[in-house]
Write an enzyme that holds these catalytic residues in place. Structure first.
Site, PDB file in Angstrom:
ATOM      1  N   ASP A  32      -8.196   6.847   1.091  1.00  0.00           N
ATOM      2  CA  ASP A  32      -9.269   5.838   1.175  1.00  0.00           C
ATOM      3  C   ASP A  32     -10.465   6.485   1.846  1.00  0.00           C
ATOM      4  O   ASP A  32     -10.321   7.484   2.570  1.00  0.00           O
ATOM      5  CB  ASP A  32      -8.795   4.619   2.005  1.00  0.00           C
ATOM      6  CG  ASP A  32      -9.625   3.365   1.747  1.00  0.00           C
ATOM      7  OD1 ASP A  32     -10.832   3.358   2.049  1.00  0.00           O
ATOM      8  OD2 ASP A  32      -9.062   2.382   1.241  1.00  0.00           O
ATOM      9  N   ASP A  50     -13.647  10.373  -0.312  1.00  0.00           N
ATOM     10  CA  ASP A  50     -14.228   9.581  -1.397  1.00  0.00           C
ATOM     11  C   ASP A  50     -13.587   9.980  -2.729  1.00  0.00           C
ATOM     12  O   ASP A  50     -13.750  11.119  -3.187  1.00  0.00           O
ATOM     13  CB  ASP A  50     -15.742   9.850  -1.423  1.00  0.00           C
ATOM     14  CG  ASP A  50     -16.463   8.972  -2.423  1.00  0.00           C
ATOM     15  OD1 ASP A  50     -15.787   8.381  -3.290  1.00  0.00           O
ATOM     16  OD2 ASP A  50     -17.701   8.877  -2.329  1.00  0.00           O
ATOM     17  N   SER A 117      -8.455  -7.490 -13.044  1.00  0.00           N
ATOM     18  CA  SER A 117      -8.792  -8.734 -12.351  1.00  0.00           C
ATOM     19  C   SER A 117      -8.957  -9.885 -13.336  1.00  0.00           C
ATOM     20  O   SER A 117      -9.312  -9.691 -14.507  1.00  0.00           O
ATOM     21  CB  SER A 117     -10.108  -8.515 -11.604  1.00  0.00           C
ATOM     22  OG  SER A 117     -10.679  -9.738 -11.241  1.00  0.00           O
ATOM     23  N   TYR A 148     -18.732  -6.509 -12.216  1.00  0.00           N
ATOM     24  CA  TYR A 148     -17.407  -6.166 -11.676  1.00  0.00           C
ATOM     25  C   TYR A 148     -16.343  -6.385 -12.765  1.00  0.00           C
ATOM     26  O   TYR A 148     -15.476  -5.533 -12.994  1.00  0.00           O
ATOM     27  CB  TYR A 148     -17.136  -7.045 -10.446  1.00  0.00           C
ATOM     28  CG  TYR A 148     -15.726  -6.997  -9.914  1.00  0.00           C
ATOM     29  CD1 TYR A 148     -15.277  -5.927  -9.155  1.00  0.00           C
ATOM     30  CD2 TYR A 148     -14.831  -8.048 -10.164  1.00  0.00           C
ATOM     31  CE1 TYR A 148     -13.973  -5.902  -8.655  1.00  0.00           C
ATOM     32  CE2 TYR A 148     -13.538  -8.032  -9.674  1.00  0.00           C
ATOM     33  CZ  TYR A 148     -13.109  -6.957  -8.917  1.00  0.00           C
ATOM     34  OH  TYR A 148     -11.829  -6.929  -8.431  1.00  0.00           O
ATOM     35  N   LYS A 191     -13.512 -12.923   0.880  1.00  0.00           N
ATOM     36  CA  LYS A 191     -13.327 -13.864  -0.216  1.00  0.00           C
ATOM     37  C   LYS A 191     -13.072 -15.260   0.335  1.00  0.00           C
ATOM     38  O   LYS A 191     -12.874 -15.436   1.540  1.00  0.00           O
ATOM     39  CB  LYS A 191     -12.157 -13.394  -1.072  1.00  0.00           C
ATOM     40  CG  LYS A 191     -12.464 -12.056  -1.695  1.00  0.00           C
ATOM     41  CD  LYS A 191     -11.309 -11.567  -2.489  1.00  0.00           C
ATOM     42  CE  LYS A 191     -11.851 -10.749  -3.634  1.00  0.00           C
ATOM     43  NZ  LYS A 191     -10.923 -10.688  -4.737  1.00  0.00           N
TER      44      LYS A 191
HETATM   45  P1  NAD Z   1     -10.286  -3.896  -0.540  1.00  0.00           P
HETATM   46  O1  NAD Z   1     -11.773  -3.844  -0.629  1.00  0.00           O
HETATM   47  O2  NAD Z   1      -9.651  -4.467   0.674  1.00  0.00           O
HETATM   48  O3  NAD Z   1      -9.690  -2.447  -0.796  1.00  0.00           O
HETATM   49  C1  NAD Z   1     -10.302  -1.504  -1.594  1.00  0.00           C
HETATM   50  C2  NAD Z   1     -10.305  -0.216  -0.829  1.00  0.00           C
HETATM   51  O4  NAD Z   1     -10.897   0.805  -1.648  1.00  0.00           O
HETATM   52  C3  NAD Z   1     -11.143  -0.267   0.453  1.00  0.00           C
HETATM   53  O5  NAD Z   1     -10.355   0.075   1.582  1.00  0.00           O
HETATM   54  C4  NAD Z   1     -12.238   0.768   0.228  1.00  0.00           C
HETATM   55  O6  NAD Z   1     -12.612   1.486   1.386  1.00  0.00           O
HETATM   56  C5  NAD Z   1     -11.596   1.676  -0.802  1.00  0.00           C
HETATM   57  N1  NAD Z   1     -12.603   2.421  -1.550  1.00  0.00           N
HETATM   58  C6  NAD Z   1     -13.730   1.953  -2.128  1.00  0.00           C
HETATM   59  N2  NAD Z   1     -14.413   2.942  -2.688  1.00  0.00           N
HETATM   60  C7  NAD Z   1     -13.709   4.079  -2.454  1.00  0.00           C
HETATM   61  C8  NAD Z   1     -13.910   5.437  -2.787  1.00  0.00           C
HETATM   62  N3  NAD Z   1     -14.980   5.823  -3.482  1.00  0.00           N
HETATM   63  N4  NAD Z   1     -12.991   6.346  -2.402  1.00  0.00           N
HETATM   64  C9  NAD Z   1     -11.899   5.974  -1.687  1.00  0.00           C
HETATM   65  N5  NAD Z   1     -11.657   4.684  -1.348  1.00  0.00           N
HETATM   66  C10 NAD Z   1     -12.557   3.757  -1.727  1.00  0.00           C
HETATM   67  O7  NAD Z   1      -9.814  -4.695  -1.858  1.00  0.00           O
HETATM   68  P2  NAD Z   1      -8.403  -5.285  -2.241  1.00  0.00           P
HETATM   69  O8  NAD Z   1      -8.525  -6.760  -2.205  1.00  0.00           O
HETATM   70  O9  NAD Z   1      -7.331  -4.622  -1.475  1.00  0.00           O
HETATM   71  O10 NAD Z   1      -8.322  -4.872  -3.784  1.00  0.00           O
HETATM   72  C11 NAD Z   1      -7.543  -3.771  -4.251  1.00  0.00           C
HETATM   73  C12 NAD Z   1      -7.668  -3.679  -5.764  1.00  0.00           C
HETATM   74  O11 NAD Z   1      -7.255  -4.894  -6.395  1.00  0.00           O
HETATM   75  C13 NAD Z   1      -9.097  -3.412  -6.254  1.00  0.00           C
HETATM   76  O12 NAD Z   1      -9.049  -2.583  -7.388  1.00  0.00           O
HETATM   77  C14 NAD Z   1      -9.574  -4.785  -6.665  1.00  0.00           C
HETATM   78  O13 NAD Z   1     -10.607  -4.734  -7.620  1.00  0.00           O
HETATM   79  C15 NAD Z   1      -8.288  -5.375  -7.239  1.00  0.00           C
HETATM   80  N6  NAD Z   1      -8.300  -6.830  -7.226  1.00  0.00           N
HETATM   81  C16 NAD Z   1      -8.203  -7.507  -6.057  1.00  0.00           C
HETATM   82  C17 NAD Z   1      -8.212  -8.890  -6.063  1.00  0.00           C
HETATM   83  C18 NAD Z   1      -8.088  -9.684  -4.804  1.00  0.00           C
HETATM   84  O14 NAD Z   1      -8.063 -10.924  -4.884  1.00  0.00           O
HETATM   85  N7  NAD Z   1      -8.002  -9.088  -3.636  1.00  0.00           N
HETATM   86  C19 NAD Z   1      -8.339  -9.587  -7.277  1.00  0.00           C
HETATM   87  C20 NAD Z   1      -8.458  -8.855  -8.455  1.00  0.00           C
HETATM   88  C21 NAD Z   1      -8.404  -7.472  -8.436  1.00  0.00           C
END
Ligand code: NAD
Length: 335
Positions: A32, A50, A117, A148, A191
């Protein structure tokens, strides 16, 4: 011991997934751009970097069999529906997925999970709050209401193309509003469930909490533990998806707010203000996942929301003790 990579391990779902995979006996590398904010990672190895950077992505993918690339540039409605972050959201998330697939293929990764999603579903099927249509087949003709959602749809197709052309194993889930402790609860990317819990916790007795729009828009919310059960079943199955992982317990945002107010045992009222909203109605359709994996959520929404409220309240108390939360009479205040 099987070796797996969890991308986005510093985030909400990634953090919980690392714990689950460790409990199941996997060797886990987390990657991350940041460390986890709320609890030290249980990963055997944690790479801070990254994943848009090819060198970092290559290092992350070295010597692992399965990959769960949960890293994405994302947030709640206040982040993805204002339009202000569209270019970054599309570029960053698409680059992560392009890197994961290409360098993962080169490194000999066997299986890829992809977290798509509910935001990929067409807006035209989600105009009636009481009858949203979100079965997997209804994704096309495509018309997501956010960039998105468009990036998620592009990446679904990218994973499927790699599966067809290179024989990789791919498993795609479409998550519907996953919630629970140890996720973003303030700062602009939070959210709905976290935002409502924060406002209810911060607002003094007799006050009002802000709700964007008329609050009659509908959604369903799935507790994190249920989501991970679905993810693991999908990953171990022979079914590629895409498949919904969500709850079918649809509520209006007003009902969700009233539920949290009731859990908190407070007397608060709702104040409707303008704000970014997303589609009018959305609910998971679990027919396919029930048929293919025998999975459906096991507990009611209220049970998860109680755990969520307790955790967010704790965070509010900690932040207040550190002087980071400003109290505004009647309105849930943010740091
Ligand atoms: P989150 O934002 O808590 O976690 C995403 C993580 O990705 C973060 O810790 C961020 O630092 C990391 N990140 C972003 N850009 C990065 C990069 N360039 N390099 C390395 N790390 C990077 O989100 P989440 O809720 O845990 O979601 C996880 C996945 O599930 C995502 O793909 C999201 O689109 C998908 N998703 C989540 C939901 C939900 O309700 N939470 C719904 C639909 C889809």
């Amino acid at each position: 011991m099987k070796r797996v990579l969890v991308g986005g391990a510093g985030g909400f779902i990634g953090g919980h997934l690392v714990k689950r995979l460790k409990a199941e006996g996997f060797w886990v590398r987390g990657a991350d751009i940041k460390q986890h904010e709320y609890s030290p990672s249980k990963a055997d190895e944690f790479l801070v970097g990254d994943l848009c950077d090819p060198q970092i992505a290559r290092a992350a993918l070295e010597n692992v069999e399965d990959v769960y690339p949960l890293a994405a540039d994302m947030g709640g409605a206040g982040y993805i529906f204002t339009g202000e972050h569209d270019a970054a959201v599309m570029r960053n998330s698409a680059t992560i997925n392009l890197n994961i697939l290409e360098f993962g293929r080169q490194a000999g990764v066997k299986r890829f999970f992809y977290s798509s999603s509910a935001c990929i579903y067409p807006e035209y099927n989600q105009l009636d709050p009481d009858n949203p249509k979100c079965d997997e087949q209804s994704a096309y003709p495509a018309a997501p209401d956010s960039e998105y959602g468009w990036e998620k749809l592009f990446s679904e197709r990218l994973y499927l193309a790699y599966m067809r052309n290179y024989g990789l194993k791919v498993r795609i889930a479409r998550f519907h509003n996953i919630f629970g402790p140890e996720g973003t609860w303030d700062g602009g990317r939070e959210k709905v469930p976290a935002a409502i819990c924060r406002k209810v916790s911060q607002t003094p007795e007799g006050g009002e909490i802000d709700i964007w729009g008329d609050g009659k828009q509908t959604r369903s919310f799935l507790y994190i533990d249920e989501c991970l059960e679905g993810v693991r079943r999908l990953m171990e199955s022979a079914f590629a998806g895409p498949v919904n992982i969500g709850s079918e317990e649809m509520v209006t945002i007003n009902q969700l707010a009233d539920m949290v107010i009731d859990i908190a045992q407070k007397k608060l009222s709702l104040k409707h203000i303008s704000g970014p909203l997303g589609v009018r109605g959305r609910n998971s359709d679990n027919r396919l996942i029930r048929e293919k994996l025998g999975w459906s959520p096991s507990k009611p929404l209220r049970e998860g929301m109680r755990k969520m409220y307790d955790w967010v309240s704790e965070q509010v108390t900690i932040a207040r003790a550190q002087g980071q939360v400003e109290e505004v009479a009647g309105v849930g205040a943010k740091r």
